[in-house]
Design an enzyme around this catalytic site. Structure first.
Site, PDB file in Angstrom:
ATOM      1  N   ASN A 112      -7.738  44.041   7.920  1.00  0.00           N
ATOM      2  CA  ASN A 112      -6.982  42.816   7.935  1.00  0.00           C
ATOM      3  C   ASN A 112      -8.015  41.534   7.527  1.00  0.00           C
ATOM      4  OD1 ASN A 112      -4.968  41.145   8.976  1.00  0.00           O
ATOM      5  ND2 ASN A 112      -4.108  42.769  10.344  1.00  0.00           N
ATOM      6  N   ARG A 113      -7.560  40.452   7.907  1.00  0.00           N
ATOM      7  CA  ARG A 113      -8.186  39.051   7.628  1.00  0.00           C
ATOM      8  C   ARG A 113      -9.256  38.522   8.270  1.00  0.00           C
ATOM      9  NH1 ARG A 113      -2.655  39.240   6.290  1.00  0.00           N
ATOM     10  NH2 ARG A 113      -2.322  39.062   3.937  1.00  0.00           N
ATOM     11  N   HIS A 138      -9.320  43.093   4.286  1.00  0.00           N
ATOM     12  CA  HIS A 138      -9.733  44.532   4.074  1.00  0.00           C
ATOM     13  C   HIS A 138     -11.199  44.829   3.816  1.00  0.00           C
ATOM     14  CE1 HIS A 138      -5.808  45.288   5.422  1.00  0.00           C
ATOM     15  NE2 HIS A 138      -5.157  44.963   4.634  1.00  0.00           N
ATOM     16  N   HIS A 212      -4.273  52.798   5.475  1.00  0.00           N
ATOM     17  CA  HIS A 212      -3.014  51.685   5.078  1.00  0.00           C
ATOM     18  C   HIS A 212      -2.051  52.224   4.203  1.00  0.00           C
ATOM     19  CE1 HIS A 212      -1.723  47.846   3.274  1.00  0.00           C
ATOM     20  NE2 HIS A 212      -2.493  47.127   3.999  1.00  0.00           N
ATOM     21  N   VAL A 213      -1.604  53.471   4.839  1.00  0.00           N
ATOM     22  CA  VAL A 213      -0.541  54.093   4.226  1.00  0.00           C
ATOM     23  C   VAL A 213       0.785  53.232   4.239  1.00  0.00           C
ATOM     24  CG1 VAL A 213       0.930  56.284   4.453  1.00  0.00           C
ATOM     25  CG2 VAL A 213      -1.640  56.514   5.078  1.00  0.00           C
ATOM     26  N   TYR A 214       1.486  53.242   3.007  1.00  0.00           N
ATOM     27  CA  TYR A 214       2.748  52.949   3.062  1.00  0.00           C
ATOM     28  C   TYR A 214       3.620  53.945   3.314  1.00  0.00           C
ATOM     29  CZ  TYR A 214       1.101  48.502   0.892  1.00  0.00           C
ATOM     30  OH  TYR A 214       0.773  47.145   0.505  1.00  0.00           O
ATOM     31  N   ASP A 284       4.383  40.585   8.732  1.00  0.00           N
ATOM     32  CA  ASP A 284       2.927  40.997   8.290  1.00  0.00           C
ATOM     33  C   ASP A 284       2.240  40.591   9.645  1.00  0.00           C
ATOM     34  OD1 ASP A 284       0.722  41.811   7.080  1.00  0.00           O
ATOM     35  OD2 ASP A 284       0.718  40.221   5.365  1.00  0.00           O
ATOM     36  N   GLU A 350      -0.479  49.807  10.866  1.00  0.00           N
ATOM     37  CA  GLU A 350      -1.914  49.941  10.831  1.00  0.00           C
ATOM     38  C   GLU A 350      -2.530  49.782  12.148  1.00  0.00           C
ATOM     39  OE1 GLU A 350      -3.400  47.283   7.404  1.00  0.00           O
ATOM     40  OE2 GLU A 350      -1.178  47.167   7.396  1.00  0.00           O
TER      41      GLU A 350
END
Length: 384
Positions: A112-113, A138, A212-214, A284, A350
């Protein structure tokens, strides 16, 4: 704890890759354990080999790349026993190096940020790699998702899996301390995918690892996930500013589009004129799990595709869950099945500590010190 295997420090990935295409996904058997199988997937520009490992157990089959620890495919059956790959991905190594939005990747050193790409620890200010506007996302421009991991296959009792190792040197992407990381992917006899993260450091640092699986439980490339039904065991979330950095508040989800305490379609409220949705162009955000930090994985979220009947249940000992609704998929990437990915064609769940925790004293700490071992576990359970 001393990690018991020497790790490989891979150079930064670059464009100009000699890659092999993925020739499609074989359907998984509905029963039985198979030893991990390795095959070449391509080479980076510097000649580093990248492998693809195939795992199978309990009716689940997955493909994993040594590049970024990427889950390249994950196949599970629907209510009629028909298999589909439910993880978004790309066809070649070259595509992953050039343009992947973290499809399936291991994320570190900090998931994340981090606001403005800076934080202060023990009186020292650290400047990180900035790769998301003014922020670090990330782990920076060359995070763990762009490193080649050392991979060790294993079978243990009824389990089968991979141990992945990577050492981030002191100063890599601006982070202090040499961080020795071990991530274990396990497929259980029940077909669950368990992820165990461990790390040790030689200097005080911050760590927040995640995957980070979509997900698209109807099958990658099948279209929108807006009809997927999601529930999240969280009464609060962390609102963000225009740069998607948490404000520090833990706001109640009640009466907002962020209330997923009861299952509802992902798309039901996504177009609501709520400032937080405008900031993220959808969801998000980090949800504050009601259970908090736990000694063992506990339930966090359930995702269901009504059409196929497939379900995904996530348990973790982490305090947070970042739900990202695939807002920035823009039709420029062709997926592993040969179809274009557009906005909302996949979503991420996540498990993690909160974004920007190094700058938010009221958030759970992400500091790791010498002599301590970072440990966290997330379990993904599939069903119909």
């Amino acid at each position: 704890m001393e990690l018991n295997r020497r790790t490989v420090i891979a150079g930064a990935a670059a464009a100009g890759v000699a890659a092999t295409a993925w020739g499609g996904t074989a359907h998984a058997s509905s029963a039985g354990r198979a030893r991990p199988v390795r095959e070449p997937f391509g080479r980076l520009a510097d000649g580093t080999r990248v492998d693809r490992w195939t795992l199978q157990n309990g009716g689940t089959r997955m493909g994993v790349l040594s590049y970024g620890g990427i889950v390249h495919s994950l196949e599970v059956p629907d209510r009629r026993g028909r298999y589909a790959n439910v993880s978004l991905g790309l066809r070649t190594l070259e595509e992953y190096v050039a343009s992947s939005p973290y499809f399936g990747a291991l994320i570190g050193r900090y998931g994340n940020r981090i606001g403005k790409g800076t934080f202060t620890l023990d009186g020292t200010r650290y400047q990180l790699s900035v790769n998301d506007g003014d922020n670090s996302l990330h782990g920076g421009a060359q995070g763990f998702d762009k490193r080649v991991w050392d991979v060790e296959p294993f079978t243990r009792g009824s389990d089968v899996g991979l141990r992945l190792y990577y050492t981030a040197v002191d100063g890599e992407m601006g982070y202090p301390g040499t961080l020795r990381t071990k991530v274990t992917y396990t497929l259980t006899r029940d077909g669950d995918w368990r992820v165990d993260y461990e790390a040790v450091t030689d200097r005080p640092t911050v760590v927040n690892l995640t995957s980070h699986v979509y997900w698209n439980l109807a099958g990658e490339g099948s279209g929108s996930i807006m009809d997927h039904e999601l529930s999240v065991a969280a009464s609060r979330y962390t609102p963000v500013d225009a740069g998607l950095i948490p404000t520090g508040e833990r706001a109640k989800v009640a009466g907002t589009p962020f209330d997923f305490r009861r299952a509802k379609p992902v798309g039901r409220d996504i177009r609501t004129a709520h400032q937080q949705l405008l900031y993220g162009q959808g969801f998000d955000h980090n949800w504050v799990l009601d259970k908090g930090i736990t000694a063992r994985p506990e339930h966090a979220a359930t995702l269901r595709d009504p059409a196929s009947g497939r379900t995904l249940r996530i348990a973790t000992n982490e305090p947070g869950l970042q739900f990202y609704s695939g807002n920035f998929l823009d039709g420029t990437l062709v997926g592993s099945g040969g179809r274009v990915y557009r906005q909302g064609d996949g979503l991420c769940l996540e498990t993690q500590h909160f974004p920007d925790s190094p700058n938010q004293p009221a958030f759970p700490s992400t500091v790791l010190r010498p002599g301590e071992t970072y440990r966290t576990t997330t379990v993904h359970s599939f069903g119909t």
